[in-house]
Design an enzyme around this catalytic site. Structure first.
Site, short mmCIF file in Angstrom:
data_model
loop_
_atom_site.label_atom_id
_atom_site.label_comp_id
_atom_site.label_asym_id
_atom_site.label_seq_id
_atom_site.Cartn_x
_atom_site.Cartn_y
_atom_site.Cartn_z
N LYS A 202 0.82 -1.22 0.00
CA LYS A 202 0.00 0.00 0.00
C LYS A 202 0.86 1.27 0.00
O LYS A 202 2.06 1.22 0.17
CB LYS A 202 -0.97 -0.02 1.18
C1 LIG Z 1 -5.52 -4.28 1.01
C2 LIG Z 1 -6.99 -4.06 1.05
C3 LIG Z 1 -7.78 -4.46 2.14
C4 LIG Z 1 -7.28 -5.31 3.25
O1 LIG Z 1 -6.22 -4.84 3.95
P1 LIG Z 1 -5.28 -5.83 4.78
O2 LIG Z 1 -4.36 -4.90 5.49
O3 LIG Z 1 -4.57 -6.70 3.80
O4 LIG Z 1 -6.13 -6.61 5.72
C5 LIG Z 1 -9.12 -4.12 2.13
N1 LIG Z 1 -9.67 -3.46 1.10
C6 LIG Z 1 -8.95 -3.10 0.02
C7 LIG Z 1 -9.62 -2.35 -1.08
C8 LIG Z 1 -7.59 -3.39 -0.05
O5 LIG Z 1 -6.89 -3.03 -1.12
#
Ligand SMILES: *Cc1c(COP(=O)(O)O)cnc(C)c1O
Length: 435
Positions: A202
């Site tokens: 991210k």
């Molecule tokens: C990455 C992501 C999540 C989940 O996040 P985690 O930290 O992996 O639990 C939820 N929604 C979206 C749109 C994502 O890209």
């Protein structure tokens, strides 16, 4: 430029040292080392004479997003779970989720025993289609989970209006949009609650991590407890070596806390988030201008309401007709070989995503009726289907490269288009499903 494609054994358009992601910000090692020696590795550890990094990150991330409150979490999934529970979503309630997203957008809804109602996307933005949301509202709808996907934001004017008209709260999943703005306001601050993931890929990351933000003090109080086994923060800092979390609860929670190590890494990452978003946006604008000159390649657009650009993935739609009828999957592989950087296929639609199998888990089989309601095969998602077949994505680290290096992506598409007929045609005419 070579006369044959790298995918058929020719020389690639360029050989580039692409940026590595994640990359540590200067000073992070000092902060982490400081946690190691501090005697406090968790919010649930003893007070050591100063505010925890977790609470410091909560303050700074709330300020960054221009809201009152932030609850850091172990990951984005747990942020979604506490947000849904704090909104009062529970057994048998319906939550609207987009048909094109990471699987957690729907699996978090199942985790609170609610029913994900999967609706189609707007092909222009790849985000929730407001008309489809409106059509999916029922008397049992308890929340709209809107995801700002890849580099777009959903049409927040329309979705907030639908929510208001039906008395349904809007939850913004900003796992892919840290720092984006809609008409000047930060993504995550427009709905009743916003959630974030700080997982490794991210825009802001500690490897794992997450956060939920809100302007509503009651939601904040609920989310605080929901992620700390029901505990609250002591009203005053306790004495040294005493617990800062106190066992005075109004509801039951679970442990979804972010560690002090994660919080330290996020504190330094937050310092550079805006600057990195600006670099990505400048490189993306340059790349988009060049790609528009390549027939059959259409970068995903943003609505005019987006006033702060972010890029989790740079997404382009490919028209196979412009590539000698080669599939998006074949174009994906050919471009990847030219640039030496991984190119990904779009998510599969949620109703046939292999990671989304609610009927395979006994804990969700609450009744025959519930089983039918969570069955993903009852939804039809033609726009998500089409995007899944045509859209290719590039991770945002590509956009942190030097501008001249980013130009190579457009050169690669142009070369692959020119020589597409040299890619062996797939036997069944559809091409490989995987990149
Ligand atoms: C990455 C992501 C999540 C989940 O996040 P985690 O930290 O992996 O639990 C939820 N929604 C979206 C749109 C994502 O890209």
């Amino acid at each position: 430029m070579g006369q044959s494609l790298a995918v058929t054994g020719g020389a690639p358009v360029a050989t580039i040292d692409w940026p590595v992601w994640p990359r540590p910000v200067t000073g992070t090692d000092q902060l982490v080392a400081d946690v190691l020696g501090s005697g406090r590795w968790a919010l649930s550890g003893p007070w050591k004479g100063r505010r925890s990094h977790e609470q410091e990150f909560a303050r700074r991330f709330a300020a960054y997003n221009e809201v009152e409150h932030c609850v850091p979490t172990a990951n984005g999934t747990s942020a979604l779970v506490i947000a849904l529970e704090a909104l009062g979503v529970g057994a048998g309630d319906e939550v609207i989720v987009p048909g094109l997203t990471w699987v957690a957008s729907a699996s978090a809804v199942l985790n609170v025993n609610a029913v994900p109602v999967i609706v189609d996307i707007d092909p222009a933005t790849l985000c929730l289609d407001p008309a489809a949301v409106e059509a999916a509202i029922t008397a049992r709808t308890r929340a709209i989970n809107v995801v700002h996907l890849y580099s777009s934001m959903a049409d927040m004017d329309a979705i907030l209006a639908i929510g208001a008209r039906h008395g349904v709260p809007v939850l913004e999943d900003c796992a892919q949009a840290h720092g984006a703005r809609w008409r000047g306001r930060r993504a995550g601050s427009l709905g009743r609650v916003g959630t974030f993931s700080m997982q490794q890929t991210k825009l802001l990351t500690a490897g794992e991590g997450g956060a939920a933000i809100t302007g509503d003090p009651d939601l904040f109080d609920a989310m605080f407890q929901l992620r700390a086994d029901g505990r609250r923060l002591a009203p005053q800092p306790p004495g040294d070596d005493r617990m800062e979390l106190i066992e005075r609860s109004s509801l039951m929670g679970n442990n979804y806390c972010l560690s002090e190590f994660g919080a330290a890494v996020l504190l330094s990452g937050l310092e550079v988030l805006d600057k990195e978003n600006e670099i990505r946006a400048a490189n993306a604008a340059r790349l988009t201008a060049r790609l528009r000159e390549v027939p059959g390649v259409d970068p995903i657009r943003r609505l005019p309401g987006v006033t702060g650009d972010t890029y989790y993935q740079y997404a382009v739609r490919v028209d196979p007709e412009a590539f000698a009828a080669r599939s998006a999957g074949q174009v994906c592989r050919a471009v990847e070989m030219e640039i030496g950087f991984p190119v990904s296929r779009c998510y599969p639609p949620l109703n046939r995503n292999p990671l989304y199998q609610p009927l395979g888990k006994r804990r969700y089989l609450l009744s025959d009726e519930h089983r039918d309601r969570i069955d993903p095969s009852r939804f039809e998602l033609p726009n998500a289907e089409r995007a899944s077949a045509e859209v290719l994505t590039f991770h945002h680290s590509l956009l942190l490269a030097r501008p001249a290096d980013v130009d190579v992506v457009a050169e690669a598409f142009a070369k692959v288009r020119r020589l597409a007929a040299s890619i062996p045609a797939p036997a069944n005419g559809t091409g490989p499903a995987e990149s």
